[in-house]
Design an enzyme around this catalytic site. Structure first.
Site, PDB file in Angstrom:
ATOM      1  N   HIS A  64       7.921  -7.773  -3.540  1.00 44.84           N
ATOM      2  CA  HIS A  64       6.645  -8.118  -4.190  1.00 44.84           C
ATOM      3  C   HIS A  64       6.752  -9.423  -4.987  1.00 44.84           C
ATOM      4  CE1 HIS A  64       4.400  -4.430  -3.313  1.00 44.84           C
ATOM      5  NE2 HIS A  64       5.599  -3.863  -3.290  1.00 44.84           N
ATOM      6  N   LYS A 115      -8.900 -10.340 -18.033  1.00 48.89           N
ATOM      7  CA  LYS A 115      -8.993 -10.279 -19.493  1.00 48.89           C
ATOM      8  C   LYS A 115      -8.429 -11.531 -20.183  1.00 48.89           C
ATOM      9  CE  LYS A 115      -9.928  -7.639 -23.097  1.00 48.89           C
ATOM     10  NZ  LYS A 115     -11.119  -6.779 -23.206  1.00 48.89           N
ATOM     11  N   GLU A 164       4.322 -10.899  -6.392  1.00 54.61           N
ATOM     12  CA  GLU A 164       3.234 -10.949  -7.377  1.00 54.61           C
ATOM     13  C   GLU A 164       3.615 -10.341  -8.722  1.00 54.61           C
ATOM     14  OE1 GLU A 164       3.521  -9.066  -4.769  1.00 54.61           O
ATOM     15  OE2 GLU A 164       2.366  -7.207  -4.849  1.00 54.61           O
ATOM     16  N   GLY A 211       0.834  -1.194   0.000  1.00 54.61           N
ATOM     17  CA  GLY A 211       0.000   0.000   0.000  1.00 54.61           C
ATOM     18  C   GLY A 211       0.866   1.240   0.000  1.00 54.61           C
ATOM     19  N   ASP A 262     -15.182  -9.242 -24.563  1.00 58.40           N
ATOM     20  CA  ASP A 262     -15.913  -9.398 -23.300  1.00 58.40           C
ATOM     21  C   ASP A 262     -17.408  -9.586 -23.523  1.00 58.40           C
ATOM     22  OD1 ASP A 262     -13.422  -8.751 -22.411  1.00 58.40           O
ATOM     23  OD2 ASP A 262     -13.940  -6.732 -21.744  1.00 58.40           O
ATOM     24  N   CYS A 286       5.121  -6.312   1.742  1.00 59.16           N
ATOM     25  CA  CYS A 286       5.510  -4.899   1.774  1.00 59.16           C
ATOM     26  C   CYS A 286       4.758  -4.153   2.885  1.00 59.16           C
ATOM     27  CB  CYS A 286       5.279  -4.280   0.394  1.00 59.16           C
ATOM     28  SG  CYS A 286       6.132  -2.720   0.204  1.00 59.16           S
ATOM     29  N   TYR A 287       3.808  -3.306   2.545  1.00 61.43           N
ATOM     30  CA  TYR A 287       3.048  -2.623   3.593  1.00 61.43           C
ATOM     31  C   TYR A 287       2.388  -3.641   4.519  1.00 61.43           C
ATOM     32  CZ  TYR A 287      -0.102   0.702   5.837  1.00 61.43           C
ATOM     33  OH  TYR A 287      -0.768   1.469   6.760  1.00 61.43           O
TER      34      TYR A 287
END
Ligand code: XMP
Length: 526
Positions: free
Chosen positions: A171, A381, A173, A50, A230, A77-78
């Site tokens: 991170h 997506k 991710e 964050g 979509d 992290c945060y």
């Protein structure tokens, strides 16, 4: 399910994404969510990064209830700082912000505390990781051990001595941490014991059954389609579920590209067997746009008219349905909402600025009084593309570049007129055909031509002076369309396209290539 609590990092949704790649189902909720009031119990919890400083007034903290659930917790992290704060560790402002690659040293433990090594299990003793933080831990909280360090962060990884609580400063991710997904697997699958059963086939089957159930034997569904992936995938799933009780509507706003209506018609009815109503409202849109040059005003006019036209069409269809005794009322509205849109509306963040007023076929408001069906609200997506392939949607549609709801309205800079639309349509087609022929379409995320209305440049055609309009070509590469880079064509490609456009499109004397990144630019010019 793994619960991801969002503290406002731009990477939060990527955590969910990575877990899905591991076939682990996960949900993202704002950090303010009341975890004890959820209808389900997570197998584990991840606290995201964050933008805040935890020691500052008003910074979000972890709800202590998180620690009452008695499930494994990973702070990123945060999130690490929030765990440390909870356990009264000390967080200080770093001397300098650390942003970018770092080498992480993994520490091994012997004896009693060996469970703390499970997070880095199988990852070796040295890892390349991505850092993005200003603050760092200055002391270990009580009962915690260090499990990893970097040159700048002595507590780059910590773990509780007895409980499955972990914190990491980097991170996992982002793709810049190459083995990040393996670390997340260690946490989700090995430590939390989450099941790996999120697959696309299962998803489609469940979604079809859910729609059948919701709508019942007679219920009818209406949905707008645009020809994009979509809305087409959403339409196909709904059609599989309830057949012709689903009504697809394509609003021709007069701002579509060359042959677009015909192509959408062909794909939906011929290839997919979906009933489609095309409503030609082009004149209405163009009339309303006369004299309008402000981009935001254009967007609002186009968005408003779209809703009105769609509502009128729905009403008409409802009356027709009433007259035929076979089916019930139209009570449902299909929307192609994707997971990032859902996240966008629930994510934890402070006040943000409106850059552009977006409008899309999925954005019809609740004023229609219809109940919503959103078969893609859990998908990203690329998952929608995968679904599209599975459902037999033509490949070129599955990989089609996005096209904005306001269409060519935001690609004609200045006033939108029929003659400007003609020019931009022709130029766009030449550019896109050239891209296709060069085999570059799928290497580019989005490409189009726009016209700089109101600007003219001098040229020479034969022996004559010309004084005509300017076309801008734009092509970008982007992962999520939040940031983008201009695509680097070989210069002779751009030159050839420019020549063809000037030769074949009447009223054009110059062609420019837009080399601006996003930020500071946006993808569309308006
Ligand atoms: P910008 O121009 O904001 O565009 O960098 C990011 C992406 O969003 C598309 N875009 C829209 N899509 N309705 C949409 O459905 C809109 O109003 C809209 N405006 C921009 C744009 O084409 C790009 O892919």
């Amino acid at each position: 399910t793994i619960l991801v609590l969002d503290f406002g990092s731009q990477y939060s949704h990527l955590i969910t994404r990575r877990l899905r790649e591991l076939n682990v189902y996960s949900e993202l909720l704002p950090c303010t969510a009341k975890v004890l009031e959820l209808s389900w119990k997570p197998k584990g919890i991840i606290l995201s990064g964050g933008p805040y400083a935890i020691y500052e007034k008003g910074a979000p903290t972890v709800d202590p209830a998180v620690f009452e659930l008695d499930v494994p917790i990973l702070g990123i992290c945060y999130g690490l700082q929030a765990i440390a704060w909870h356990f009264a560790g000390n967080v200080v402002a770093g001397e300098k912000r650390e942003y970018g690659h770092a080498k992480l040293d993994v520490r091994k433990h012997e004896g009693v505390a060996v469970h703390v090594d499970r997070l880095f299990s199988g990852l070796g003793s040295e890892l390349e990781v991505w850092m993005s933080h200003g603050d760092k831990l200055s002391h270990l909280p009580q009962s915690f051990l260090t499990i990893a360090t970097t040159f700048n962060a002595p507590f780059a990884g910590i773990a509780h001595e007895t409980k499955p609580y972990f914190g990491i400063q980097f991170h996992p991710e982002v793709t810049h941490t190459p083995r990040g997904t393996e670390l997340l697997r260690n946490f989700a699958v090995n430590i939390c014991e989450a099941r790996q059963h999120w697959t696309m086939d299962e998803f489609v089957g469940k979604e079809i059954a859910r729609i059948r159930d919701l709508v019942g034997k007679k219920g009818q569904v209406i949905g707008a389609v645009s020809g994009g992936v979509d809305s087409t995938v959403a339409a196909k799933i709904t059609h599989e579920a309830i057949g012709d009780r689903f009504h697809a509507v394509l609003v021709n706003n007069g701002l579509l590209r060359h042959n677009e209506v015909e192509e959408v018609q062909k794909t939906l009815t011929e290839s997919l067997g979906i009933q489609l109503t095309v409503v030609d409202a082009s004149q209405r849109f163009l009339d309303q746009l006369i004299g309008v040059v402000d981009p935001e005003q254009k967007r609002k006019i186009i968005g408003r008219n779209f809703i009105e036209v769609f509502q009128e069409t729905a009403k008409k269809m409802e009356e027709e349905a009433k007259n035929s005794s076979k089916a019930g009322d139209i009570e449902w509205l299909l929307q192609g909402t994707l997971y990032p849109d859902v996240i966008e509306s629930i994510a934890f963040r402070g006040p943000s600025q409106t850059i552009k007023t977006h409008h899309n076929v999925g954005g019809l408001p609740a004023v229609m009084g219809l109940k919503l069906i959103e078969p893609l609200r859990e998908c990203f997506k690329d998952e929608v593309r995968e679904l599209g392939m599975k459902l037999g949607i033509p490949e070129n549609l599955v990989w089609r570049h996005p096209f904005p709801g306001p269409g060519l309205g935001v690609r004609v800079i200045g006033e939108v007129t029929e003659s400007q639309l003609r020019i931009v349509r022709q130029a766009d087609k030449i550019f896109l055909d050239a891209i296709e022929n060069a085999g570059l379409y799928t290497s580019i995320s989005q490409a189009f031509a726009a016209i700089l209305g109101g600007v003219r440049a001098v040229g020479v055609v034969g022996d004559q002076r010309s004084y005509e309009q300017c076309i801008v070509l734009r092509a970008v590469v982007s992962k999520d369309f939040m940031t983008a880079e201009a695509y680097c064509f070989p210069m002779d490609f751009v030159r050839d396209v420019a020549t063809t456009i000037c030769n074949e499109v009447r009223g054009v004397s110059r062609v420019f290539y837009d080399a601006t990144s996003k930020p500071p630019g946006t993808i569309e010019l308006e």
